[in-house]
Design a protein around this motif. Sequence first.
Motif, mmCIF file in Angstrom:
data_model
loop_
_atom_site.group_PDB
_atom_site.id
_atom_site.type_symbol
_atom_site.label_atom_id
_atom_site.label_comp_id
_atom_site.label_asym_id
_atom_site.label_seq_id
_atom_site.Cartn_x
_atom_site.Cartn_y
_atom_site.Cartn_z
ATOM 1 N N TYR A 104 0.906 -1.086 -0.191
ATOM 2 C CA TYR A 104 -0.133 0.171 -0.215
ATOM 3 C C TYR A 104 0.987 1.739 0.022
ATOM 4 O O TYR A 104 0.486 2.462 -0.045
ATOM 5 N N ARG A 105 2.263 1.122 0.153
ATOM 6 C CA ARG A 105 2.416 2.790 0.391
ATOM 7 C C ARG A 105 2.953 3.496 -0.664
ATOM 8 O O ARG A 105 2.791 5.165 -0.206
ATOM 9 N N ASP A 106 3.013 2.859 -2.093
ATOM 10 C CA ASP A 106 2.787 3.426 -3.095
ATOM 11 C C ASP A 106 1.269 4.152 -3.524
ATOM 12 O O ASP A 106 1.365 5.589 -3.090
ATOM 13 N N ALA A 107 0.782 3.747 -3.308
ATOM 14 C CA ALA A 107 -0.698 3.948 -3.179
ATOM 15 C C ALA A 107 -1.340 4.572 -2.528
ATOM 16 O O ALA A 107 -1.525 5.878 -2.454
ATOM 17 N N VAL A 108 -0.596 4.752 -1.499
ATOM 18 C CA VAL A 108 -1.105 6.228 -0.051
ATOM 19 C C VAL A 108 -1.225 7.606 -0.356
ATOM 20 O O VAL A 108 -1.103 8.162 -0.016
ATOM 21 N N LYS A 109 0.550 7.411 -1.571
ATOM 22 C CA LYS A 109 1.286 8.348 -1.262
ATOM 23 C C LYS A 109 0.744 9.217 -2.812
ATOM 24 O O LYS A 109 0.705 10.870 -2.775
ATOM 25 N N LYS A 110 0.168 8.140 -3.595
ATOM 26 C CA LYS A 110 -0.347 9.044 -5.329
ATOM 27 C C LYS A 110 -1.686 8.490 -5.047
ATOM 28 O O LYS A 110 -2.198 9.549 -5.942
ATOM 29 N N ARG A 111 -2.322 7.642 -5.092
ATOM 30 C CA ARG A 111 -3.187 6.601 -5.593
ATOM 31 C C ARG A 111 -5.074 7.070 -4.213
ATOM 32 O O ARG A 111 -4.888 5.600 -4.428
ATOM 33 N N ARG A 112 -5.122 7.770 -4.303
ATOM 34 C CA ARG A 112 -6.218 8.120 -3.331
ATOM 35 C C ARG A 112 -7.926 8.031 -3.337
ATOM 36 O O ARG A 112 -7.695 9.086 -4.591
ATOM 37 N N CYS A 113 -8.081 7.559 -3.020
ATOM 38 C CA CYS A 113 -9.672 7.810 -3.658
ATOM 39 C C CYS A 113 -10.753 7.980 -2.489
ATOM 40 O O CYS A 113 -10.336 8.097 -1.452
ATOM 41 N N LEU A 114 -12.369 7.705 -2.878
ATOM 42 C CA LEU A 114 -13.128 7.940 -2.190
ATOM 43 C C LEU A 114 -14.447 6.433 -2.571
ATOM 44 O O LEU A 114 -14.232 6.635 -3.842
ATOM 45 N N VAL A 115 -14.864 6.172 -1.771
ATOM 46 C CA VAL A 115 -15.429 4.921 -2.052
ATOM 47 C C VAL A 115 -17.210 5.298 -1.616
ATOM 48 O O VAL A 115 -17.444 4.650 -0.365
ATOM 49 N N PRO A 116 -17.946 5.192 -2.274
ATOM 50 C CA PRO A 116 -18.897 5.782 -1.710
ATOM 51 C C PRO A 116 -20.272 4.551 -1.254
ATOM 52 O O PRO A 116 -19.851 3.777 -1.662
ATOM 53 N N ALA A 117 -20.649 5.139 -0.249
ATOM 54 C CA ALA A 117 -21.642 3.848 0.204
ATOM 55 C C ALA A 117 -22.015 4.301 1.171
ATOM 56 O O ALA A 117 -22.056 5.958 1.691
ATOM 57 N N ASP A 118 -23.185 3.883 1.555
ATOM 58 C CA ASP A 118 -24.704 3.893 2.596
ATOM 59 C C ASP A 118 -24.728 3.811 4.010
ATOM 60 O O ASP A 118 -25.537 4.149 4.724
ATOM 61 N N ALA A 119 -24.242 2.581 4.193
ATOM 62 C CA ALA A 119 -23.802 1.894 4.887
ATOM 63 C C ALA A 119 -22.500 0.305 5.110
ATOM 64 O O ALA A 119 -22.418 -0.041 4.032
ATOM 65 N N PHE A 120 -22.796 -0.271 5.932
ATOM 66 C CA PHE A 120 -22.161 -0.823 6.106
ATOM 67 C C PHE A 120 -21.794 -2.800 7.009
ATOM 68 O O PHE A 120 -22.670 -2.401 7.866
ATOM 69 N N TYR A 121 -21.729 -3.792 6.404
ATOM 70 C CA TYR A 121 -22.394 -4.538 7.713
ATOM 71 C C TYR A 121 -21.694 -4.617 8.064
ATOM 72 O O TYR A 121 -19.858 -5.404 7.824
ATOM 73 N N GLU A 122 -21.150 -5.649 9.731
ATOM 74 C CA GLU A 122 -20.674 -6.251 10.830
ATOM 75 C C GLU A 122 -21.204 -7.453 11.080
ATOM 76 O O GLU A 122 -22.691 -7.195 11.132
ATOM 77 N N TRP A 123 -20.701 -8.532 11.627
ATOM 78 C CA TRP A 123 -21.514 -9.606 12.362
ATOM 79 C C TRP A 123 -20.909 -9.720 14.050
ATOM 80 O O TRP A 123 -19.900 -9.721 13.735
ATOM 81 N N GLN A 124 -21.706 -9.810 13.811
ATOM 82 C CA GLN A 124 -21.344 -10.149 15.100
ATOM 83 C C GLN A 124 -21.720 -10.903 16.543
ATOM 84 O O GLN A 124 -22.211 -11.812 16.033
ATOM 85 N N LYS A 125 -20.591 -12.015 17.083
ATOM 86 C CA LYS A 125 -20.501 -12.769 17.381
ATOM 87 C C LYS A 125 -21.181 -13.204 18.217
ATOM 88 O O LYS A 125 -20.706 -12.350 19.262
ATOM 89 N N LEU A 126 -21.772 -14.632 18.518
ATOM 90 C CA LEU A 126 -22.859 -15.219 18.911
ATOM 91 C C LEU A 126 -21.933 -15.625 19.861
ATOM 92 O O LEU A 126 -21.036 -16.323 20.233
ATOM 93 N N GLU A 127 -23.377 -17.038 20.413
ATOM 94 C CA GLU A 127 -22.111 -18.222 21.214
ATOM 95 C C GLU A 127 -22.365 -19.293 20.273
ATOM 96 O O GLU A 127 -23.013 -19.767 19.166
ATOM 97 N N GLY A 128 -21.339 -20.088 20.264
ATOM 98 C CA GLY A 128 -20.749 -21.235 19.505
ATOM 99 C C GLY A 128 -20.205 -20.695 18.532
ATOM 100 O O GLY A 128 -19.399 -19.496 18.285
ATOM 101 N N LYS A 129 -20.895 -20.590 17.327
ATOM 102 C CA LYS A 129 -20.661 -20.007 15.894
ATOM 103 C C LYS A 129 -21.798 -18.938 15.146
ATOM 104 O O LYS A 129 -21.561 -18.932 14.089
ATOM 105 N N ALA A 130 -22.048 -19.131 16.567
ATOM 106 C CA ALA A 130 -23.854 -17.943 15.677
ATOM 107 C C ALA A 130 -22.565 -16.449 15.599
ATOM 108 O O ALA A 130 -22.197 -15.853 16.317
ATOM 109 N N LYS A 131 -23.523 -16.212 14.542
ATOM 110 C CA LYS A 131 -23.453 -14.349 14.706
ATOM 111 C C LYS A 131 -24.479 -14.163 14.104
ATOM 112 O O LYS A 131 -24.965 -14.121 13.163
ATOM 113 N N LYS A 132 -25.056 -12.602 14.160
ATOM 114 C CA LYS A 132 -25.666 -11.483 14.481
ATOM 115 C C LYS A 132 -25.345 -10.278 12.947
ATOM 116 O O LYS A 132 -24.521 -9.791 13.586
ATOM 117 N N PRO A 133 -25.949 -9.981 12.227
ATOM 118 C CA PRO A 133 -25.157 -9.247 11.224
ATOM 119 C C PRO A 133 -25.684 -7.792 11.485
ATOM 120 O O PRO A 133 -27.198 -7.906 11.716
#
Length: 235
Positions: free
Chosen positions: A89-118
């Motif tokens: 990444y070191r060349d890109a962060v110097k010369k090729r920075r950009c914006l990525v449009p979004a309205d939301a991002f998703y993450e999963w919360q770990k629950l008991e065992g292997k269960a996950k909640k988005p």
Amino acid sequence: MCGRFARRSTQEVLADWFGVELEDMPFFAPSYNVAPQSTQPVVRLNHDTGKPEFALMRWGLVPYWAKDPKVGYTTINARSEEVEKKPLYRDAVKKRRCLVPADAFYEWQKLEGKAKKPFAFGLKNDEPYAFAGLWERWKPKDGEPLETFTILTTDPNELAETVHDRMPVILEPKDYDRWMEPGDPARPPIDLLRPLPAEKMRSWPVNERVGNVKNDEAGLLQPCEPEDPAQGSLW
């Protein structure tokens, strides 16, 4: 990390938001379940005019010096604290920075065992936003050049840390220009790579169908159960 996000804003909305002429934009439709290795719109500065432009790129950064584009499978995210030193990444962060449009991002919360909640994470004011990104152009021996991008991540704010130990860097609109402008390559604006204040954001549980990349419809962003009143409502 950030492995899925949603972009429900129309091209008209994004053209106005990022100061780009609609007729100059490549066509793209809203996507409610953006996954790695898919082609997505990003905003960068035009090499000739210095003005913002939209470009379609594949999610998963492939450095210009890579021998194989498969490296992009492991570079959907870049840790902010490593981009100045890591060869990927070191060349890109110097010369090729950009914006990525979004309205939301998703993450999963770990629950008991292997269960996950988005969960989905958006802004309280319901406006679109932009992740801090880096982009690259990889040229194979034969064929067309491949343009790719990665999303920068940072420590979570108080809201995001209830679900995950990292979050994508969401830039304030006032910082868009500074992030993309060339500036001094020896001093990239890494001070902008910090968590967005939690009070500007909200989160809500979403349906587990978001876990399947084949599912891509507006209903994925709908709360699957009542939200915490303190966080307000998405709609």
